[in-house]
Structures are given as structure tokens and as C-alpha cells.
Design a protein around this motif. Structure first.
Motif, PDB file in Angstrom:
ATOM      1  N   CYS A  56       0.842  -1.198   0.000  1.00  0.00           N
ATOM      2  CA  CYS A  56       0.000   0.000   0.000  1.00  0.00           C
ATOM      3  C   CYS A  56       0.879   1.251   0.000  1.00  0.00           C
ATOM      4  O   CYS A  56       1.926   1.283   0.639  1.00  0.00           O
ATOM      5  N   TYR A  57       0.416   2.257  -0.716  1.00  0.00           N
ATOM      6  CA  TYR A  57       1.138   3.524  -0.854  1.00  0.00           C
ATOM      7  C   TYR A  57       0.280   4.660  -0.331  1.00  0.00           C
ATOM      8  O   TYR A  57      -0.943   4.637  -0.469  1.00  0.00           O
ATOM      9  N   ASP A  58       0.926   5.679   0.220  1.00  0.00           N
ATOM     10  CA  ASP A  58       0.195   6.862   0.661  1.00  0.00           C
ATOM     11  C   ASP A  58       0.467   8.075  -0.219  1.00  0.00           C
ATOM     12  O   ASP A  58      -0.122   9.128  -0.027  1.00  0.00           O
ATOM     13  N   ARG A  59       1.351   7.915  -1.211  1.00  0.00           N
ATOM     14  CA  ARG A  59       1.626   8.994  -2.169  1.00  0.00           C
ATOM     15  C   ARG A  59       1.525   8.441  -3.587  1.00  0.00           C
ATOM     16  O   ARG A  59       2.134   7.416  -3.908  1.00  0.00           O
TER      17      ARG A  59
ATOM     18  N   LEU B  90       3.215   5.350  -8.604  1.00  0.00           N
ATOM     19  CA  LEU B  90       3.475   5.386 -10.041  1.00  0.00           C
ATOM     20  C   LEU B  90       4.929   5.030 -10.369  1.00  0.00           C
ATOM     21  O   LEU B  90       5.190   4.325 -11.351  1.00  0.00           O
ATOM     22  N   GLU B  91       5.868   5.477  -9.562  1.00  0.00           N
ATOM     23  CA  GLU B  91       7.282   5.129  -9.789  1.00  0.00           C
ATOM     24  C   GLU B  91       7.473   3.615  -9.771  1.00  0.00           C
ATOM     25  O   GLU B  91       8.133   3.060 -10.651  1.00  0.00           O
ATOM     26  N   ASP B  92       6.887   2.970  -8.759  1.00  0.00           N
ATOM     27  CA  ASP B  92       7.082   1.521  -8.630  1.00  0.00           C
ATOM     28  C   ASP B  92       6.410   0.739  -9.745  1.00  0.00           C
ATOM     29  O   ASP B  92       7.002  -0.187 -10.303  1.00  0.00           O
ATOM     30  N   ILE B  93       5.173   1.097 -10.094  1.00  0.00           N
ATOM     31  CA  ILE B  93       4.505   0.306 -11.132  1.00  0.00           C
ATOM     32  C   ILE B  93       5.114   0.547 -12.511  1.00  0.00           C
ATOM     33  O   ILE B  93       5.154  -0.363 -13.328  1.00  0.00           O
ATOM     34  N   LYS B  94       5.611   1.749 -12.754  1.00  0.00           N
ATOM     35  CA  LYS B  94       6.309   1.991 -14.024  1.00  0.00           C
ATOM     36  C   LYS B  94       7.591   1.172 -14.092  1.00  0.00           C
ATOM     37  O   LYS B  94       7.916   0.594 -15.125  1.00  0.00           O
ATOM     38  N   ARG B  95       8.314   1.120 -12.973  1.00  0.00           N
ATOM     39  CA  ARG B  95       9.551   0.345 -12.911  1.00  0.00           C
ATOM     40  C   ARG B  95       9.276  -1.137 -13.156  1.00  0.00           C
ATOM     41  O   ARG B  95      10.066  -1.831 -13.782  1.00  0.00           O
ATOM     42  N   LEU B  96       8.121  -1.618 -12.717  1.00  0.00           N
ATOM     43  CA  LEU B  96       7.744  -3.016 -12.899  1.00  0.00           C
ATOM     44  C   LEU B  96       7.145  -3.301 -14.277  1.00  0.00           C
ATOM     45  O   LEU B  96       6.888  -4.443 -14.612  1.00  0.00           O
ATOM     46  N   GLY B  97       6.889  -2.258 -15.051  1.00  0.00           N
ATOM     47  CA  GLY B  97       6.319  -2.436 -16.383  1.00  0.00           C
ATOM     48  C   GLY B  97       4.825  -2.697 -16.391  1.00  0.00           C
ATOM     49  O   GLY B  97       4.285  -3.199 -17.371  1.00  0.00           O
TER      50      GLY B  97
ATOM     51  N   LEU C 146     -10.969   6.922  -3.355  1.00  0.00           N
ATOM     52  CA  LEU C 146     -10.446   6.351  -4.586  1.00  0.00           C
ATOM     53  C   LEU C 146      -9.357   5.346  -4.240  1.00  0.00           C
ATOM     54  O   LEU C 146      -8.501   5.610  -3.392  1.00  0.00           O
ATOM     55  N   GLU C 147      -9.419   4.184  -4.888  1.00  0.00           N
ATOM     56  CA  GLU C 147      -8.355   3.194  -4.786  1.00  0.00           C
ATOM     57  C   GLU C 147      -7.864   2.914  -6.203  1.00  0.00           C
ATOM     58  O   GLU C 147      -8.666   2.687  -7.099  1.00  0.00           O
ATOM     59  N   ILE C 148      -6.563   2.946  -6.383  1.00  0.00           N
ATOM     60  CA  ILE C 148      -5.970   2.573  -7.657  1.00  0.00           C
ATOM     61  C   ILE C 148      -5.189   1.293  -7.398  1.00  0.00           C
ATOM     62  O   ILE C 148      -4.351   1.237  -6.492  1.00  0.00           O
ATOM     63  N   LEU C 149      -5.506   0.262  -8.177  1.00  0.00           N
ATOM     64  CA  LEU C 149      -4.923  -1.056  -7.957  1.00  0.00           C
ATOM     65  C   LEU C 149      -4.143  -1.516  -9.179  1.00  0.00           C
ATOM     66  O   LEU C 149      -4.565  -1.296 -10.310  1.00  0.00           O
TER      67      LEU C 149
ATOM     68  N   SER D 137       0.806  -7.532 -10.145  1.00  0.00           N
ATOM     69  CA  SER D 137       1.924  -8.215 -10.774  1.00  0.00           C
ATOM     70  C   SER D 137       2.177  -9.455  -9.930  1.00  0.00           C
ATOM     71  O   SER D 137       2.454  -9.346  -8.737  1.00  0.00           O
ATOM     72  N   ARG D 138       2.017 -10.583 -10.536  1.00  0.00           N
ATOM     73  CA  ARG D 138       2.041 -11.863  -9.828  1.00  0.00           C
ATOM     74  C   ARG D 138       3.171 -11.942  -8.840  1.00  0.00           C
ATOM     75  O   ARG D 138       4.306 -11.713  -9.215  1.00  0.00           O
ATOM     76  N   PRO D 139       2.978 -12.272  -7.609  1.00  0.00           N
ATOM     77  CA  PRO D 139       1.738 -12.438  -6.851  1.00  0.00           C
ATOM     78  C   PRO D 139       1.432 -11.232  -5.953  1.00  0.00           C
ATOM     79  O   PRO D 139       0.976 -11.387  -4.823  1.00  0.00           O
ATOM     80  N   THR D 140       1.713 -10.019  -6.394  1.00  0.00           N
ATOM     81  CA  THR D 140       1.592  -8.838  -5.544  1.00  0.00           C
ATOM     82  C   THR D 140       0.534  -7.874  -6.073  1.00  0.00           C
ATOM     83  O   THR D 140       0.463  -7.614  -7.267  1.00  0.00           O
ATOM     84  N   ILE D 141      -0.262  -7.327  -5.142  1.00  0.00           N
ATOM     85  CA  ILE D 141      -1.223  -6.276  -5.459  1.00  0.00           C
ATOM     86  C   ILE D 141      -0.635  -4.965  -4.934  1.00  0.00           C
ATOM     87  O   ILE D 141      -0.235  -4.879  -3.770  1.00  0.00           O
ATOM     88  N   TYR D 142      -0.576  -3.968  -5.802  1.00  0.00           N
ATOM     89  CA  TYR D 142      -0.106  -2.644  -5.440  1.00  0.00           C
ATOM     90  C   TYR D 142      -1.325  -1.752  -5.323  1.00  0.00           C
ATOM     91  O   TYR D 142      -2.166  -1.724  -6.220  1.00  0.00           O
ATOM     92  N   LYS D 143      -1.427  -1.010  -4.209  1.00  0.00           N
ATOM     93  CA  LYS D 143      -2.653  -0.269  -3.931  1.00  0.00           C
ATOM     94  C   LYS D 143      -2.332   1.136  -3.443  1.00  0.00           C
ATOM     95  O   LYS D 143      -1.500   1.333  -2.559  1.00  0.00           O
ATOM     96  N   PHE D 144      -3.017   2.113  -4.041  1.00  0.00           N
ATOM     97  CA  PHE D 144      -2.941   3.502  -3.599  1.00  0.00           C
ATOM     98  C   PHE D 144      -4.344   3.934  -3.236  1.00  0.00           C
ATOM     99  O   PHE D 144      -5.277   3.757  -4.020  1.00  0.00           O
ATOM    100  N   LYS D 145      -4.518   4.492  -2.038  1.00  0.00           N
ATOM    101  CA  LYS D 145      -5.828   4.970  -1.581  1.00  0.00           C
ATOM    102  C   LYS D 145      -5.743   6.454  -1.263  1.00  0.00           C
ATOM    103  O   LYS D 145      -4.746   6.923  -0.715  1.00  0.00           O
ATOM    104  N   ILE D 146      -6.827   7.162  -1.622  1.00  0.00           N
ATOM    105  CA  ILE D 146      -6.912   8.583  -1.292  1.00  0.00           C
ATOM    106  C   ILE D 146      -8.380   8.940  -1.085  1.00  0.00           C
ATOM    107  O   ILE D 146      -9.263   8.398  -1.758  1.00  0.00           O
TER     108      ILE D 146
END
Length: 93
Positions: free
Chosen positions: A6-9, A14-21, A51-54, A57-66
Motif C-alpha cells: 500500500c502507498y500513501d503517495r 506510479l514510480e514503482d509500477i512503471k519500474r515493474l512495467g 479512490l483506490e488505484i490497484l 503483478s504476480r503475486p503482488t497487489i499494489y494499492k494507492f488509496k486517497i
């Protein structure tokens, strides 16, 4: 084993998911009135705007909530960044 990060910013998310492709995101919106306990034995109807953005990437869920965000602005920003967005409602009613 699945895990969740989970991310708070938004920027860090976005940095992490872009890095992961990761290019596909779920955009889960909640916009409604819900009863919420505000004290012992006291309920109050409050406006919920969340708002949650999910991303997955197997087997991890990346989540941002605001809460109380400009949903359309964030949506447009993600589209401009090249993400494929699936919009979903998380309203109960």
C-alpha cells in the motif's frame, strides 16, 4: 503466497509500477452517503469520497488509496501517462 503493498503517495505508487512495467490499472471509486459510527451508540450519515488505484503483478497487489480527491483529474493524468484504466464503482447502493 500473495501480498499487498500500500502507498500513501501517488508519485511513489506510479514510480514503482512503471519500474515493474505494469500498464493496466483498476480505478475503484466510492462516492455515496453511508452511515458511520461517530460516537458510542451514535450513527451519522456521511458523504464518502474515496479512490483506490490497484495494480497487479504476480503475486503482488499494489494499492494507492486517497480520500476526497479530484477523481477525473487523477484519471486523466494516468491516461496521459499511458496507462490502460478500468473504472469501477465500489458504491454499496
Amino acid at each position: 503466497m500473495q501480498r499487498e503493498i500500500c502507498y500513501d503517495r501517488l508519485e511513489h505508487f506510479l514510480e514503482d509500477i512503471k519500474r515493474l512495467g505494469i500498464t493496466k490499472l483498476a480505478f475503484a471509486e466510492t462516492r455515496e452517503k453511508r452511515p458511520t459510527q461517530v460516537g458510542p451508540g451514535l450513527l451519522q450519515v456521511v458523504d464518502i469520497s474515496r479512490l483506490e488505484i490497484l495494480a497487479y503483478s504476480r503475486p503482488t497487489i499494489y494499492k494507492f488509496k486517497i480520500a476526497d480527491a479530484d477523481f477525473d483529474h487523477i484519471h486523466d493524468r494516468l491516461i496521459a501517462d499511458g496507462f490502460e484504466i478500468t473504472r469501477r464503482s465500489r458504491n454499496i447502493t
